[in-house]
Design an enzyme around this catalytic site. Structure first.
Site, PDB file in Angstrom:
ATOM      1  CE  LYS A  63      59.251  46.136  39.159  1.00  0.00           C
ATOM      2  NZ  LYS A  63      58.238  45.328  38.470  1.00  0.00           N
ATOM      3  N   GLY A 233      47.922  35.592  37.786  1.00  0.00           N
ATOM      4  CA  GLY A 233      49.114  36.431  37.821  1.00  0.00           C
ATOM      5  C   GLY A 233      50.313  35.806  38.513  1.00  0.00           C
TER       6      GLY A 233
END
Ligand code: ATR
Length: 267
Positions: A63, A233
């Protein structure tokens, strides 16, 4: 048209299931693939994103590398991390949809979190915590952060304006909040549970976990047993994906029960 998720390892990504569901639902003729990018090839891959990819999601551990090589929007630039890439005017652009995905998941599954004042305790201070704390702060929450390694909590607090709570004081700090978020890896399959006694949390609070394997972590089970609203989640994973889909295909896709069922079947 081909899109996909780049990571290492990436074979176990659930994103293809999510996108295939939306391709069918919205009648889009495209393919979503996993793109294994070894760490030593990441710079080259993102510096010159192969033309075959119309859009790319990015996952661990790439990322930051992806953000370095793209034209970042304000959020991705502030975080130094990107998980969604698209092409525009001959350049590769980037945003980070993890934080917005988390907040969208809360808004869908526990909208009362906004009415209870926004006082929040976030456990953890890694990359996931940074995205979550940034998004919660932008949404108006007052965030306290507790982390085993205090220096990381302090670094996160400096970047986001959050307040630091000592790891040992987390249970006592629950008295002051109405939203608790676990961003640590504790509670994940194969890991110990998060050692946090929820006794001091005011009744009717919201407890969210970004872990989704298992779907009901020990923390969420305890929250439910005490009558709090538990948010798992999976919502964050599903909602973060809507951002890329909309960028690439021009439709904001729905996160509905059928999609959840399909992904739960793969867990
Ligand atoms: P990510 O980018 O996914 O958030 P990370 O940067 O490895 O991953 O962060 C993992 C988080 O889980 C950290 O907050 C970590 O605490 P430290 O900063 O002290 O390492 C937390 N964590 C992992 N194992 C833990 C444990 N056994 N007890 C307490 N916290 C733990």
């Amino acid at each position: 048209m081909k899109v996909g998720v780049a990571g290492w390892p990436v074979a176990h990504s659930r994103s293809p299931v999510i996108f295939d569901h939306w391709f069918a639902r919205y009648g889009i003729n495209a393919r979503y693939e996993t793109i294994p990018v070894p760490p030593d090839e990441a710079d080259a891959f993102f510096a010159d994103l192969p033309a075959e990819w119309t859009g790319v999601n990015v996952t661990v551990p790439h990322k930051e590398t992806a953000a370095r090589h793209a034209v970042c929007d304000e959020r991705a630039a502030a975080l130094g991390t990107a998980n969604t890439l698209w092409r525009m005017d001959g350049a590769v652009h980037a945003t980070s949809s993890d934080g917005p995905g988390f907040v969208a998941s809360l808004d869908q599954d526990a909208p009362q979190w906004r009415e209870s004042g926004g006082d929040t305790l976030v456990l953890g201070a890694g990359g996931a915590a940074l995205s979550v704390v940034d998004a919660l702060t932008r949404a108006g929450a007052r965030v306290r952060v507790a982390n085993r390694t205090k220096a990381r909590a302090e670094a996160l607090a400096t970047r986001t304006g959050a307040e630091v709570v000592a790891w040992e004081d987390a249970a006592a700090a629950l008295r002051e909040v109405r939203l608790v978020v676990n961003t640590t890896s504790l509670g994940m399959e194969g890991k110990p549970a998060l050692p946090l006694d929820l006794a001091a949390l005011p009744p009717g609070s919201v407890v969210a976990d970004i872990v989704y394997v298992p779907l009901v972590t020990p923390l969420l089970a305890e929250a439910r047993a005490r009558g709090h609203v538990a948010v798992d989640g999976l919502g964050m994973l599903l909602h973060q994906a809507t951002v890329g889909f909309e960028r690439w295909f021009g439709v904001r896709p729905q996160v509905d029960a059928r999609l959840r069922e399909k992904v739960v079947a793969t867990l």
